[in-house]
Design an enzyme around this catalytic site. Structure first.
Site, PDB file in Angstrom:
ATOM      1  N   GLY A   1      31.240  11.855 -19.120  1.00 17.05           N
ATOM      2  CA  GLY A   1      30.389  10.693 -18.834  1.00 17.05           C
ATOM      3  C   GLY A   1      30.508   9.641 -19.929  1.00 17.05           C
ATOM      4  O   GLY A   1      30.514   9.990 -21.108  1.00 17.05           O
TER       5      GLY A   1
ATOM      6  N   ARG B   1      36.643  13.121 -15.514  1.00 18.92           N
ATOM      7  CA  ARG B   1      36.516  14.569 -15.698  1.00 18.92           C
ATOM      8  C   ARG B   1      37.747  15.157 -15.036  1.00 18.92           C
ATOM      9  O   ARG B   1      37.886  15.085 -13.824  1.00 18.92           O
ATOM     10  CB  ARG B   1      35.208  15.077 -15.088  1.00 18.92           C
ATOM     11  CG  ARG B   1      33.987  14.523 -15.812  1.00 18.92           C
ATOM     12  CD  ARG B   1      32.690  15.210 -15.427  1.00 18.92           C
ATOM     13  NE  ARG B   1      31.624  14.829 -16.352  1.00 18.92           N
ATOM     14  CZ  ARG B   1      30.636  13.975 -16.068  1.00 18.92           C
ATOM     15  NH1 ARG B   1      30.568  13.421 -14.876  1.00 18.92           N
ATOM     16  NH2 ARG B   1      29.710  13.696 -16.959  1.00 18.92           N
TER      17      ARG B   1
ATOM     18  N   ASP C   1      30.045  18.006 -24.399  1.00 17.67           N
ATOM     19  CA  ASP C   1      30.457  19.392 -24.641  1.00 17.67           C
ATOM     20  C   ASP C   1      31.641  19.835 -23.780  1.00 17.67           C
ATOM     21  O   ASP C   1      32.517  20.558 -24.256  1.00 17.67           O
ATOM     22  CB  ASP C   1      29.273  20.366 -24.531  1.00 17.67           C
ATOM     23  CG  ASP C   1      28.584  20.303 -23.188  1.00 17.67           C
ATOM     24  OD1 ASP C   1      28.881  19.371 -22.402  1.00 17.67           O
ATOM     25  OD2 ASP C   1      27.752  21.181 -22.916  1.00 17.67           O
TER      26      ASP C   1
ATOM     27  N   THR D   1      27.958  11.151 -25.956  1.00 20.22           N
ATOM     28  CA  THR D   1      27.185  11.465 -24.744  1.00 20.22           C
ATOM     29  C   THR D   1      25.758  10.959 -24.923  1.00 20.22           C
ATOM     30  O   THR D   1      25.206  11.048 -26.024  1.00 20.22           O
ATOM     31  CB  THR D   1      27.151  12.981 -24.455  1.00 20.22           C
ATOM     32  OG1 THR D   1      26.137  13.245 -23.465  1.00 20.22           O
ATOM     33  CG2 THR D   1      26.815  13.830 -25.668  1.00 20.22           C
TER      34      THR D   1
ATOM     35  N   ASP E   1      23.306  12.368 -23.753  1.00 23.10           N
ATOM     36  CA  ASP E   1      22.398  13.513 -23.651  1.00 23.10           C
ATOM     37  C   ASP E   1      21.892  14.041 -24.999  1.00 23.10           C
ATOM     38  O   ASP E   1      20.892  14.756 -25.043  1.00 23.10           O
ATOM     39  CB  ASP E   1      23.079  14.680 -22.916  1.00 23.10           C
ATOM     40  CG  ASP E   1      23.509  14.310 -21.510  1.00 23.10           C
ATOM     41  OD1 ASP E   1      23.008  13.293 -20.993  1.00 23.10           O
ATOM     42  OD2 ASP E   1      24.352  15.028 -20.931  1.00 23.10           O
TER      43      ASP E   1
ATOM     44  N   ASP F   1      23.025  16.418 -26.716  1.00 16.68           N
ATOM     45  CA  ASP F   1      22.896  17.881 -26.632  1.00 16.68           C
ATOM     46  C   ASP F   1      23.974  18.632 -27.408  1.00 16.68           C
ATOM     47  O   ASP F   1      24.232  19.800 -27.122  1.00 16.68           O
ATOM     48  CB  ASP F   1      22.915  18.320 -25.159  1.00 16.68           C
ATOM     49  CG  ASP F   1      24.189  17.897 -24.442  1.00 16.68           C
ATOM     50  OD1 ASP F   1      24.938  17.061 -24.985  1.00 16.68           O
ATOM     51  OD2 ASP F   1      24.439  18.403 -23.330  1.00 16.68           O
TER      52      ASP F   1
ATOM     53  N   ARG G   1      21.285  16.274 -18.279  1.00 18.69           N
ATOM     54  CA  ARG G   1      22.036  17.462 -17.879  1.00 18.69           C
ATOM     55  C   ARG G   1      21.590  18.708 -18.660  1.00 18.69           C
ATOM     56  O   ARG G   1      22.213  19.143 -19.623  1.00 18.69           O
ATOM     57  CB  ARG G   1      23.536  17.239 -18.114  1.00 18.69           C
ATOM     58  CG  ARG G   1      24.382  18.232 -17.333  1.00 18.69           C
ATOM     59  CD  ARG G   1      25.752  18.366 -17.931  1.00 18.69           C
ATOM     60  NE  ARG G   1      26.558  17.184 -17.759  1.00 18.69           N
ATOM     61  CZ  ARG G   1      27.310  16.924 -16.695  1.00 18.69           C
ATOM     62  NH1 ARG G   1      27.360  17.778 -15.716  1.00 18.69           N
ATOM     63  NH2 ARG G   1      28.025  15.836 -16.628  1.00 18.69           N
TER      64      ARG G   1
HETATM   65  O1  F6P Z   1      26.534  14.021 -19.501  1.00 15.04           O
HETATM   66  C1  F6P Z   1      26.124  12.723 -19.280  1.00 15.04           C
HETATM   67  C2  F6P Z   1      25.456  12.580 -17.945  1.00 15.04           C
HETATM   68  O2  F6P Z   1      25.022  11.243 -17.819  1.00 15.04           O
HETATM   69  C3  F6P Z   1      24.308  13.549 -17.691  1.00 15.04           C
HETATM   70  O3  F6P Z   1      23.100  13.184 -18.289  1.00 15.04           O
HETATM   71  C4  F6P Z   1      24.250  13.562 -16.204  1.00 15.04           C
HETATM   72  O4  F6P Z   1      23.716  14.771 -15.759  1.00 15.04           O
HETATM   73  C5  F6P Z   1      25.671  13.428 -15.794  1.00 15.04           C
HETATM   74  O5  F6P Z   1      26.358  12.840 -16.880  1.00 15.04           O
HETATM   75  C6  F6P Z   1      25.907  12.603 -14.551  1.00 15.04           C
HETATM   76  O6  F6P Z   1      27.238  12.669 -14.248  1.00 15.04           O
HETATM   77  P1  F6P Z   1      27.960  11.746 -13.163  1.00 15.04           P
HETATM   78  O7  F6P Z   1      28.206  10.406 -13.776  1.00 15.04           O
HETATM   79  O8  F6P Z   1      29.227  12.462 -12.887  1.00 15.04           O
HETATM   80  O9  F6P Z   1      27.039  11.651 -11.997  1.00 15.04           O
END
Ligand code: F6P
Length: 326
Positions: free
Chosen positions: A14, A75, A106, A129, A131, A133, A175
């Protein structure tokens, strides 16, 4: 003397505000230290599509203030397989890239760790990120900006919530990590936060909401971390609506606006410091570490620790929110 002459840089997973500032810092520090730099596009996927471009200093001009990532991100499923990683390694060799700087969360750093083990490639990770985390760093690149976006949004929600005497459940990202929800709740004066790290049973939630309405307040805001563990904002809103039909309940899912926008000064400085430190680490022949920040000092965290360990949520923060939301 390090044998490394050319560094590849990529952003993966992300996107997060400040990734561009990190790309700029890696590129300019590398050039400053006499290294070549290549930008790999769309995360690890760039190894498969050969979207790899030599970067000069001007390639990263005027990007420190931009959200998103000029290198794009993805990804990448191919990189998950050993055969895929072999292809990536061959591309890396063909491109004369000797070391890799991976900016991501991560999942991205797990990929870097496995790659480094399999092919003896020096990899340095930067925590990118929203997050927050990743273990071993006080903050990740993008977290502060996302937090400010949440606070701005919740301030606006509070205006309308107060006007209508409403109860809002606001779902924020994370997440499976509650940093955005908990600190977002403290910073915006919300009544409660529901996060995956702590069990919030319905009785506790009822108490918090009733308290909120009973006192001087005529609105209540609960931040909910998106996660399979919490079940998300809609899940709680439905339950409250069923039991308390007198409450006028609304749900807002903030979603991807949390990932965009110009990075805050904090994120720009963090990304600049971590990016420069990544090149220092490469010059020092360090490998397979994530660069983090702890007590305002640069730290080098082995991938094994950064990825495997869960970053704890401080009980003190939970207590502060509880105390201040009476
Ligand atoms: O890891 C970053 C994040 O924004 C999370 O907080 C969230 O769960 C996820 O990515 C959303 O992913 P996507 O952009 O693939 O919907």
């Amino acid at each position: 003397m390090s044998k490394i002459k050319c560094v590849g840089v990529l952003t993966s997973g992300g996107d997060a505000p400040g990734m561009n500032a990190a790309i700029r810092a890696v590129t300019r520090s590398a050039i400053y230290n006499g290294l070549r730099v290549k930008g790999i596009y769309r995360g690890y996927r760039g190894f498969f599509t050969n979207e790899i471009v030599e970067f000069k200093s001007q390639n990263v001009s005027n990007i420190i203030q931009q959200g998103g990532t000029i290198l794009k991100t993805a990804r990448c499923q191919e990189f998950i397989t050993p055969e895929g990683r072999k292809i990536a390694y061959n591309t890396m060799k063909k491109q004369e890239i000797d070391a890799l700087v991976v900016i991501g969360g991560d999942g991205s750093l797990t990929g870097a760790r496995i790659f480094a083990q399999e092919f003896d490639v020096p990899c340095i990770g930067l925590p990118g990120t929203i997050d927050n985390d990743l273990y071993g760093t006080d903050s990740t690149i993008g977290y502060d900006t996302a937090m400010n976006t949440i606070v701005e949004a919740v301030d606006k929600i509070r205006d309308t919530a107060t006007s209508h005497d409403r109860l809002f459940f606001v779902e924020v990202m994370g997440r499976d990590a509650g940093f955005l929800a908990l600190n977002g709740a403290i910073a915006s004066g919300a009544e409660a936060a529901i996060i995956p790290e702590f069990d919030t049973n319905f009785a506790q939630l009822e108490e918090l909401i009733k308290n909120g309405f009973r006192k001087t307040k005529n609105s209540s805001i609960v931040l909910v971390a998106e996660s399979e563990i919490t079940g998300g904002a809609i899940h709680y809103a439905e339950r409250v609506k069923k039991v308390y039909s007198q409450y006028d309940v609304r749900v807002i899912i903030l979603g991807h606006i949390q990932r965009g926008g110009s990075p805050t000064a904090y994120d720009r400085i963090l990304a600049s410091r971590l990016g420069a430190a990544a090149i220092d680490a490469i010059m020092d022949d360090q490998r397979n570490v994530m660069i983090g920040i702890e007590h305002d000092e640069i730290v080098y965290v082995p991938f094994s620790k950064a990825i495997k360990n869960d970053k704890p949520i401080k009980q003190e923060l939970i207590n502060v929110l509880k105390t201040l939301s009476i």
